[in-house]
Design an enzyme around this catalytic site. Structure first.
Site, PDB file in Angstrom:
ATOM      1  N   TYR A 146       0.828  -1.204   0.000  1.00 51.48           N
ATOM      2  CA  TYR A 146       0.000   0.000   0.000  1.00 51.48           C
ATOM      3  C   TYR A 146       0.864   1.258   0.000  1.00 51.48           C
ATOM      4  O   TYR A 146       0.633   2.182  -0.778  1.00 51.48           O
ATOM      5  CB  TYR A 146      -0.926  -0.016   1.225  1.00 51.48           C
ATOM      6  CG  TYR A 146      -1.942   1.095   1.228  1.00 51.48           C
ATOM      7  CD1 TYR A 146      -3.041   1.054   0.374  1.00 51.48           C
ATOM      8  CD2 TYR A 146      -1.831   2.170   2.091  1.00 51.48           C
ATOM      9  CE1 TYR A 146      -3.989   2.064   0.382  1.00 51.48           C
ATOM     10  CE2 TYR A 146      -2.773   3.188   2.105  1.00 51.48           C
ATOM     11  CZ  TYR A 146      -3.847   3.128   1.241  1.00 51.48           C
ATOM     12  OH  TYR A 146      -4.778   4.134   1.248  1.00 51.48           O
ATOM     13  N   LYS A 150       1.116   4.168  -3.060  1.00 45.79           N
ATOM     14  CA  LYS A 150       0.769   5.569  -2.850  1.00 45.79           C
ATOM     15  C   LYS A 150       1.980   6.489  -3.023  1.00 45.79           C
ATOM     16  O   LYS A 150       1.831   7.629  -3.474  1.00 45.79           O
ATOM     17  CB  LYS A 150       0.152   5.753  -1.462  1.00 45.79           C
ATOM     18  CG  LYS A 150      -1.182   5.026  -1.295  1.00 45.79           C
ATOM     19  CD  LYS A 150      -2.243   5.528  -2.269  1.00 45.79           C
ATOM     20  CE  LYS A 150      -3.613   4.983  -1.938  1.00 45.79           C
ATOM     21  NZ  LYS A 150      -4.675   5.518  -2.820  1.00 45.79           N
TER      22      LYS A 150
END
Length: 241
Positions: A146, A150
């Site tokens: 994750y 990002k």
């Protein structure tokens, strides 16, 4: 922050932050196109707000091209996101990693690619807001996939701002802290995770969906006309430590 007569595409509109953004955009006068993976998932928001639903697979270039190639837009919110699995790097599953990158990074890349083409052709300028995360700015335990997805999105924001600026298209990211959505509750709602985390945050609480939607709408508006290439933490001061 009047967005009347502007058409804004919001991906991930069937999610909590996406839906809150759609509602605020509608309240700000925008014509909103709510995008998601299926008509069924979009149906409740479409019925509630009266916006147009647009279902497509943002991990497929052909699907994104078909959906967006002839779609006139003044703004885009890349809000679709996949959390993946929170867990140790040594146990990480490659398929999960690839899925997270496909949605959070490649999906935003494809939407930006095709949306910006039509925005450039229209010659009216516009604005793009990418919904990133505090996980792109600081290391969070168990967030390898994750956080990487990002961080890549933030880099894409800066490059897109550089390339699209001459066309008067602004590109920015917002980087929220945890919002207690169903996607996040299973991990961040556990006391042994929540209590130490919030103890390090100056404001000491998680964010609401509306607190993320408001800066997104601001960045889409003329009130932010001189802001581009920015990565904006919305994190209660967590990354200021």
């Amino acid at each position: 922050m009047d967005l009347s007569h502007r058409t804004i595409l919001v991906t991930g509109a069937s999610g909590n932050i996406g839906a809150a953004t759609v509602r605020l955009l509608v309240a700000s006068g925008a014509k909103v196109i709510a995008a998601g993976p299926s008509d069924e998932l979009l149906a409740p928001l479409v019925a509630e707000t009266g916006v147009r639903g647009l279902a497509f697979d943002l991990t497929s270039e052909d699907a994104v091209r078909r959906a967006l190639s002839d779609l006139p837009l003044d703004g885009v919110v890349n809000c679709a996101g996949l959390g993946g699995v929170v867990g140790p790097l040594v146990d990480a599953d490659l398929d999960v990693y690839d899925s997270v990158m496909a949605v959070n990074t490649r999906g935003a890349f494809l939407v930006t690619k095709y949306a910006s083409r039509t925005m450039i052709a229209a010659g009216r300028g516009g604005a793009i807001v990418n919904v990133s995360s505090q996980a792109a700015l600081v290391a969070l335990q168990g967030h390898m996939a994750y956080g990487a997805s990002k961080a890549a999105l933030d880099s894409m924001t800066r490059v897109a701002a550089l390339e699209l600026g001459p066309h008067n298209i602004r590109v920015n990211s917002v980087n929220p802290t945890v919002v207690m959505t169903p996607m996040s509750a299973s991990y961040w709602g556990r006391p042994e995770i929540q209590d130490p985390f919030l103890s390090q945050m100056p404001l000491g609480r998680y964010a609401t969906e509306e607190e993320i939607a408001a800066p997104i709408v601001f960045l889409l508006s003329d009130a932010a006309a001189m802001i581009t290439g920015v990565v904006l933490p919305i994190d209660g001061g967590y990354t200021a430590r």
